[in-house]
Write a protein that holds these residues in place. Sequence first.
Motif, PDB file in Angstrom:
ATOM      1  N   ASP A  88       0.834  -1.209   0.000  1.00 18.51           N
ATOM      2  CA  ASP A  88       0.000   0.000   0.000  1.00 18.51           C
ATOM      3  C   ASP A  88       0.866   1.255   0.000  1.00 18.51           C
ATOM      4  OD1 ASP A  88      -2.290  -1.521   0.056  1.00 18.51           O
ATOM      5  OD2 ASP A  88      -2.700  -1.218   2.194  1.00 18.51           O
ATOM      6  N   LEU A  89       1.904   1.248   0.820  1.00 18.37           N
ATOM      7  CA  LEU A  89       2.759   2.427   0.941  1.00 18.37           C
ATOM      8  C   LEU A  89       3.565   2.688  -0.334  1.00 18.37           C
ATOM      9  CD1 LEU A  89       4.084   2.206   4.615  1.00 18.37           C
ATOM     10  CD2 LEU A  89       2.308   3.701   3.702  1.00 18.37           C
ATOM     11  N   SER A  90       3.885   1.636  -1.076  1.00 20.58           N
ATOM     12  CA  SER A  90       4.670   1.842  -2.294  1.00 20.58           C
ATOM     13  C   SER A  90       3.894   2.663  -3.321  1.00 20.58           C
ATOM     14  CB  SER A  90       5.107   0.507  -2.909  1.00 20.58           C
ATOM     15  OG  SER A  90       4.002  -0.139  -3.505  1.00 20.58           O
ATOM     16  N   GLY A  91       2.564   2.634  -3.222  1.00 15.23           N
ATOM     17  CA  GLY A  91       1.737   3.415  -4.137  1.00 15.23           C
ATOM     18  C   GLY A  91       1.637   4.883  -3.752  1.00 15.23           C
ATOM     19  N   LEU A  92       2.050   5.227  -2.525  1.00 18.84           N
ATOM     20  CA  LEU A  92       2.021   6.635  -2.113  1.00 18.84           C
ATOM     21  C   LEU A  92       3.161   7.360  -2.808  1.00 18.84           C
ATOM     22  CD1 LEU A  92       1.271   6.805   1.713  1.00 18.84           C
ATOM     23  CD2 LEU A  92      -0.240   7.265  -0.199  1.00 18.84           C
ATOM     24  N   ARG A  93       2.833   8.430  -3.466  1.00 16.55           N
ATOM     25  CA  ARG A  93       3.821   9.121  -4.286  1.00 16.55           C
ATOM     26  C   ARG A  93       4.660  10.079  -3.465  1.00 16.55           C
ATOM     27  NH1 ARG A  93       3.854  13.751  -7.968  1.00 16.55           N
ATOM     28  NH2 ARG A  93       2.033  14.435  -6.822  1.00 16.55           N
ATOM     29  N   THR A  94       5.942   9.902  -3.587  1.00 20.71           N
ATOM     30  CA  THR A  94       6.856  10.899  -3.040  1.00 20.71           C
ATOM     31  C   THR A  94       7.319  11.696  -4.256  1.00 20.71           C
ATOM     32  OG1 THR A  94       8.710   9.397  -3.307  1.00 20.71           O
ATOM     33  CG2 THR A  94       7.613   9.386  -1.169  1.00 20.71           C
ATOM     34  N   GLY A  95       8.297  12.530  -4.127  1.00 19.54           N
ATOM     35  CA  GLY A  95       8.762  13.308  -5.270  1.00 19.54           C
ATOM     36  C   GLY A  95       9.482  12.457  -6.297  1.00 19.54           C
ATOM     37  N   ARG A  96       9.774  11.214  -5.946  1.00 19.39           N
ATOM     38  CA  ARG A  96      10.556  10.343  -6.817  1.00 19.39           C
ATOM     39  C   ARG A  96       9.637   9.491  -7.695  1.00 19.39           C
ATOM     40  NH1 ARG A  96      14.305   6.946  -3.340  1.00 19.39           N
ATOM     41  NH2 ARG A  96      15.421   8.873  -2.955  1.00 19.39           N
ATOM     42  N   ALA A  97      10.059   9.236  -8.924  1.00 21.04           N
ATOM     43  CA  ALA A  97       9.270   8.406  -9.838  1.00 21.04           C
ATOM     44  C   ALA A  97       9.298   6.959  -9.371  1.00 21.04           C
ATOM     45  CB  ALA A  97       9.839   8.514 -11.248  1.00 21.04           C
ATOM     46  N   ASN A  98       8.126   6.326  -9.343  1.00 22.19           N
ATOM     47  CA  ASN A  98       8.021   4.926  -8.945  1.00 22.19           C
ATOM     48  C   ASN A  98       7.011   4.269  -9.889  1.00 22.19           C
ATOM     49  OD1 ASN A  98       7.495   2.477  -7.718  1.00 22.19           O
ATOM     50  ND2 ASN A  98       7.531   3.308  -5.649  1.00 22.19           N
ATOM     51  N   SER A 109       8.501   2.414 -17.083  1.00 19.68           N
ATOM     52  CA  SER A 109       9.849   2.452 -16.508  1.00 19.68           C
ATOM     53  C   SER A 109      10.107   3.831 -15.915  1.00 19.68           C
ATOM     54  CB  SER A 109      10.894   2.130 -17.581  1.00 19.68           C
ATOM     55  OG  SER A 109      10.853   3.096 -18.607  1.00 19.68           O
ATOM     56  N   ALA A 110      11.169   3.911 -15.129  1.00 18.85           N
ATOM     57  CA  ALA A 110      11.566   5.188 -14.521  1.00 18.85           C
ATOM     58  C   ALA A 110      12.996   5.486 -14.968  1.00 18.85           C
ATOM     59  CB  ALA A 110      11.466   5.105 -13.005  1.00 18.85           C
ATOM     60  N   MET A 162      11.001  11.137 -13.491  1.00 17.93           N
ATOM     61  CA  MET A 162      10.308  10.948 -14.775  1.00 17.93           C
ATOM     62  C   MET A 162       9.886   9.482 -14.916  1.00 17.93           C
ATOM     63  SD  MET A 162       9.589  12.257 -17.940  1.00 17.93           S
ATOM     64  CE  MET A 162      10.664  13.656 -18.145  1.00 17.93           C
ATOM     65  N   LEU A 163       8.629   9.285 -15.298  1.00 22.97           N
ATOM     66  CA  LEU A 163       8.156   7.946 -15.670  1.00 22.97           C
ATOM     67  C   LEU A 163       8.010   7.920 -17.179  1.00 22.97           C
ATOM     68  CD1 LEU A 163       5.365   7.093 -13.066  1.00 22.97           C
ATOM     69  CD2 LEU A 163       7.584   6.004 -13.291  1.00 22.97           C
ATOM     70  N   SER A 164       8.285   6.763 -17.741  1.00 21.92           N
ATOM     71  CA  SER A 164       8.148   6.595 -19.176  1.00 21.92           C
ATOM     72  C   SER A 164       7.230   5.403 -19.441  1.00 21.92           C
ATOM     73  CB  SER A 164       9.538   6.336 -19.775  1.00 21.92           C
ATOM     74  OG  SER A 164       9.417   6.040 -21.147  1.00 21.92           O
ATOM     75  N   VAL A 165       6.228   5.599 -20.304  1.00 27.90           N
ATOM     76  CA  VAL A 165       5.288   4.535 -20.654  1.00 27.90           C
ATOM     77  C   VAL A 165       5.479   4.233 -22.132  1.00 27.90           C
ATOM     78  CG1 VAL A 165       2.861   3.854 -20.726  1.00 27.90           C
ATOM     79  CG2 VAL A 165       3.674   5.369 -18.902  1.00 27.90           C
ATOM     80  N   GLU A 214      10.450   9.746   4.152  1.00 24.51           N
ATOM     81  CA  GLU A 214      10.682   9.838   2.703  1.00 24.51           C
ATOM     82  C   GLU A 214       9.750  10.889   2.075  1.00 24.51           C
ATOM     83  OE1 GLU A 214       9.741   6.925  -1.055  1.00 24.51           O
ATOM     84  OE2 GLU A 214      10.472   5.968   0.778  1.00 24.51           O
ATOM     85  N   ILE A 215       8.481  10.863   2.494  1.00 27.03           N
ATOM     86  CA  ILE A 215       7.505  11.814   1.944  1.00 27.03           C
ATOM     87  C   ILE A 215       7.878  13.251   2.310  1.00 27.03           C
ATOM     88  CG2 ILE A 215       5.113  12.645   2.228  1.00 27.03           C
ATOM     89  CD1 ILE A 215       4.309   9.655   2.530  1.00 27.03           C
ATOM     90  N   MET A 216       8.291  13.471   3.531  1.00 25.25           N
ATOM     91  CA  MET A 216       8.544  14.833   3.994  1.00 25.25           C
ATOM     92  C   MET A 216       9.876  15.411   3.492  1.00 25.25           C
ATOM     93  SD  MET A 216       5.735  15.374   5.391  1.00 25.25           S
ATOM     94  CE  MET A 216       5.787  16.934   6.237  1.00 25.25           C
ATOM     95  N   THR A 217      10.792  14.546   3.046  1.00 31.34           N
ATOM     96  CA  THR A 217      12.106  15.072   2.640  1.00 31.34           C
ATOM     97  C   THR A 217      12.335  15.088   1.143  1.00 31.34           C
ATOM     98  OG1 THR A 217      13.099  12.890   2.943  1.00 31.34           O
ATOM     99  CG2 THR A 217      13.232  14.425   4.788  1.00 31.34           C
ATOM    100  N   GLN A 218      11.526  14.394   0.354  1.00 31.48           N
ATOM    101  CA  GLN A 218      11.833  14.337  -1.090  1.00 31.48           C
ATOM    102  C   GLN A 218      10.925  15.207  -1.912  1.00 31.48           C
ATOM    103  OE1 GLN A 218      11.870  10.246  -2.154  1.00 31.48           O
ATOM    104  NE2 GLN A 218      13.758   9.872  -1.078  1.00 31.48           N
TER     105      GLN A 218
END
Length: 185
Positions: free
Chosen positions: A23-33, A58-59, A64-67, A181-185
């Motif tokens: 569940d947490l992996s789906g929470l978006r931080t500033g980093r592409a996932n 892919s990231a 940046m995410l690329s589809v 991670e959320i608060m720093t990125q």
Amino acid sequence: MAKYDKTDIDRRMDGAVEALKSDLSGLRTGRANTSLLDPVHVEVYGAMMPLNQVATVSAPEPRMLSVQVWDKANVNAVEKGIAKANLGLNPMQDGQTIRLPMPDLTEERRKDLAKLAGEYGEKAKIAIRNVRRDGMEALKEDEKKKEISEDDRKRSEDEVQKLTDKHVAEIDDVVAKKVQEIMTQ
């Protein structure tokens, strides 16, 4: 036959922790996932399909995410599907590739995501406590049926509580890392 099974309780508690991590992996931080696009469904060939069945995600860069859409005819449908998913992303078409730059998170959005991470953690703890309750009930039932002694029940209840404490501490740790991670990125 005794109903209490320590390995089953441990396995179920591990499952709750793994579900939380997912569940947490789906929470978006500033980093592409790439898992950010897992909930996206696209209307192609007259049916709704998960994005990962019509394209490769892919990231290539941290933000940046690329589809890469497999069938050129589906590029517009994939772009619409991403836009409809309401992820706060702005798709940019580049041939058969759709690029998704990650926008910066506002402070308010970071706080909302951190709060959501805490709610996910709380749900996982509830799942752990439910498994503990099931284990305790099985022990009491085994004692009532005279399959185990009172001393064995108490010893096993201590084991169940130790497992519970271990998994709850793991949940707290996972949530704290995600919030950081959320608060720093």
